[in-house]
Design a protein around this motif. Structure first.
Motif, PDB file in Angstrom:
ATOM      1  N   ALA A   1      23.161 -30.441   1.172  1.00 46.14           N
ATOM      2  CA  ALA A   1      24.115 -31.624   1.575  1.00 46.14           C
ATOM      3  C   ALA A   1      24.325 -31.763   3.029  1.00 46.14           C
ATOM      4  N   ASN A   2      24.143 -30.651   4.026  1.00 41.01           N
ATOM      5  CA  ASN A   2      24.559 -30.859   5.326  1.00 41.01           C
ATOM      6  C   ASN A   2      23.232 -30.566   6.189  1.00 41.01           C
ATOM      7  N   ALA A   3      22.195 -30.883   5.655  1.00 42.92           N
ATOM      8  CA  ALA A   3      20.818 -30.869   6.371  1.00 42.92           C
ATOM      9  C   ALA A   3      20.852 -31.677   7.651  1.00 42.92           C
ATOM     10  N   ARG A   4      21.609 -32.775   7.756  1.00 49.31           N
ATOM     11  CA  ARG A   4      21.589 -33.651   9.009  1.00 49.31           C
ATOM     12  C   ARG A   4      22.465 -32.929   9.859  1.00 49.31           C
ATOM     13  N   ASP A   5      23.089 -31.642   9.862  1.00 49.28           N
ATOM     14  CA  ASP A   5      23.689 -31.048  10.863  1.00 49.28           C
ATOM     15  C   ASP A   5      22.929 -30.308  11.971  1.00 49.28           C
TER      16      ASP A   5
ATOM     17  N   SER B   1      25.775 -26.232  20.499  1.00 50.02           N
ATOM     18  CA  SER B   1      26.231 -27.544  20.614  1.00 50.02           C
ATOM     19  C   SER B   1      27.122 -27.894  21.943  1.00 50.02           C
ATOM     20  N   GLU B   2      28.012 -26.692  22.134  1.00 48.41           N
ATOM     21  CA  GLU B   2      28.805 -26.650  23.270  1.00 48.41           C
ATOM     22  C   GLU B   2      27.981 -26.886  24.543  1.00 48.41           C
TER      23      GLU B   2
ATOM     24  N   ALA C   1      21.623 -18.256  19.846  1.00 45.29           N
ATOM     25  CA  ALA C   1      21.303 -19.074  18.568  1.00 45.29           C
ATOM     26  C   ALA C   1      22.401 -19.614  17.510  1.00 45.29           C
ATOM     27  N   ASP C   2      23.667 -19.401  18.420  1.00 44.02           N
ATOM     28  CA  ASP C   2      24.678 -19.795  17.623  1.00 44.02           C
ATOM     29  C   ASP C   2      24.857 -21.401  17.544  1.00 44.02           C
TER      30      ASP C   2
ATOM     31  N   GLY D   1      17.200 -21.557  16.167  1.00 45.74           N
ATOM     32  CA  GLY D   1      18.097 -20.585  15.931  1.00 45.74           C
ATOM     33  C   GLY D   1      19.407 -21.228  15.297  1.00 45.74           C
ATOM     34  N   ALA D   2      19.841 -22.404  15.825  1.00 48.03           N
ATOM     35  CA  ALA D   2      21.226 -23.058  15.486  1.00 48.03           C
ATOM     36  C   ALA D   2      20.933 -23.489  14.119  1.00 48.03           C
ATOM     37  N   ASN D   3      19.601 -24.104  13.768  1.00 48.71           N
ATOM     38  CA  ASN D   3      19.490 -24.581  12.647  1.00 48.71           C
ATOM     39  C   ASN D   3      19.249 -23.681  11.396  1.00 48.71           C
ATOM     40  N   ARG D   4      19.347 -22.377  11.714  1.00 44.97           N
ATOM     41  CA  ARG D   4      19.263 -21.350  10.666  1.00 44.97           C
ATOM     42  C   ARG D   4      20.626 -20.544  10.694  1.00 44.97           C
TER      43      ARG D   4
END
Length: 443
Positions: free
Chosen positions: A380-384, A91-92, A85-86, A361-364
């Motif tokens: 500010a970084n919601a799009r991440d 991403s990797e 969930a990281d 999980g990544a989103n939180r």
């Protein structure tokens, strides 16, 4: 002896084919869904996170399991798979060449071989040549053919049409309504039908078929669920063939007509490739957006202070859509497997093992998003967020979904700022896709 010609399947010609199909389907279900589900349930009873995750479904109990995964570290080894969930690890995995899509069971053992031999002959989103499970060079070829319709420029050309459709749908809402049935589903399916040359008279039929096969992405289906999905896939398969043949004889200026007649360096797409590509474009064009709109309406209804910010500053709407996607994503998770032995976060992953990546999980992830469980349209970084996946399998319909989400949510709350959601809302029963099946309201 061939697994598809078992002695017990021989019957008189009048009903032999039907009996054979049912028996073959039951065997395939048992090997691909039933037996693995028993293993997962046993693992869940022992506290295994993969088992608990599967049992949780897509309801709010999923957040508790995600918290347990996060508490055990960036990469957790379960009894069957690895789970993460990281944000950085997710991403990797999604971008690394060391991991690929597909079903790792296809590579392992007699049961996997038997399951493959018994697969129904209909197109399936998790079976090649679907873009979801193909890799380069085929994936590159298919994606290149359809990417042009989902570019930012192409999507912006559809904005006026989206606003018109939204306005027309909102004109028809009055009194007590189901927002999913009467608005959230009809806006995206109308637009994607235009892209694929689907007649207006067929759109509700296509929407119904999409709903029937949504669970095809799930793992651990019961026999009745599997049977319903199989029937839905067969209906959709037959409908697609008929629609493609119609466009072959009477092409329009839509994407599917172009694909039917396109010639590239590898020649014309065959029927299987056309059906797989068109089916995924259809799903990418409306499936996630239905969930995005429903989730967004519910979040903004339940957080009136955030809606007030948007009313005071409409320029925040695009960011609000990103925040909806982050905190309540239309797709909860996906998976990749290692075709060759590799390491991740210092842990050895043998060939064929799967890594389940929890997009939700990544989103939180608190290392990326401050106060991650708070819904904040000014974040500010919601799009991440990673709701559209990443890397070569980044969602084809992301730009279209973002535009439709912005138009659909803004149009709705401009028209009905004081909407009241009523008791009786129900989440979809799917495990991968997360959205509302019903969202009753008084407008």
């Amino acid at each position: 002896m061939s697994l598809t010609h078992l002695p017990s399947l021989h019957r008189p010609a009048s009903h032999g084919a039907g009996v054979r199909h049912k028996a073959q389907s039951m065997l395939h279900w048992g090997l691909s869904q039933g037996l693995p589900n028993v293993v997962v349930k046993m693992a869940a009873r022992k506290g295994d996170l993969q088992g608990l995750l599967t049992q949780a479904g897509s309801g709010d109990e999923i957040w508790e399991v995600i918290d347990q995964v996060r508490a055990q570290g960036p990469l957790v080894k379960g009894r069957v798979t690895f789970i993460t969930a990281d944000h950085a690890v997710v991403s990797e995995v999604l971008t690394s060449k060391a991991f690929r899509t597909g079903n790792p069971l296809d590579r392992l053992g007699f049961l996997a071989t038997a399951s493959i031999r018994l697969r129904p002959d209909t197109m399936h989103p998790l079976v090649e040549p679907s873009l979801l499970v193909t890799e380069p060079p085929d994936h590159t070829r298919y994606r290149k053919l359809v990417t042009r319709v989902f570019t930012m420029r192409a999507v912006e050309k559809l904005r006026d049409r989206a606003e018109t459709v939204a306005r027309e749908l909102l004109d028809e809402l009055e009194g007590r309504v189901d927002l999913v049935e009467q608005y959230c589903s009809l806006l995206p399916v109308t637009l994607i039908s235009q892209i694929l040359g689907i007649p207006t008279s067929e759109r509700r039929n296509v929407l119904a078929m999409g709903s029937d096969i949504a669970a095809s992405l799930d793992f651990g289906l019961s026999w009745p669920e599997y049977r319903d999905v199989d029937a839905g896939l067969r209906r959709f398969d037959a409908w697609q063939e008929a629609h493609i043949e119609t466009l072959r004889k009477n092409p329009g200026d839509d994407l599917l007509s172009q694909l039917v007649h396109v010639q590239d360096e590898d020649g014309t797409l065959d029927m299987a490739e056309l059906k797989a590509t068109a089916g995924l474009v259809l799903a990418a064009g409306f499936e996630t957006t239905v969930n995005l709109l429903g989730n967004g309406i519910k979040l903004l209804h339940d957080n009136p202070e955030e809606l007030s910010k948007l009313q005071q500053d409409p320029a925040l709407w695009p960011n609000a859509v990103e925040e909806v996607l982050r905190i309540d994503p239309p797709v909860l998770l996906t998976a990749r497997f290692a075709p060759e032995p590799t390491t991740l976060e210092g842990q050895y992953i043998s060939a064929g093992l799967q890594v389940v990546v929890l997009l939700a999980g990544a989103n939180r992830d608190p290392h990326v998003f401050e106060d991650p469980t708070r819904f904040d349209v000014t974040r500010a970084n919601a799009r991440d967020h990673l709701s559209f996946s990443a890397g070569r399998h980044h969602c084809l319909g992301a730009a279209l979904a973002r535009m439709e989400g912005e138009v659909g949510l803004k149009s709705f709350f401009d028209r009905y700022p004081d909407v009241t959601l009523l008791p009786g809302a129900q989440r979809r029963p799917t495990r991968i896709l997360r959205g509302w099946r019903t969202l009753p309201a008084q407008v």
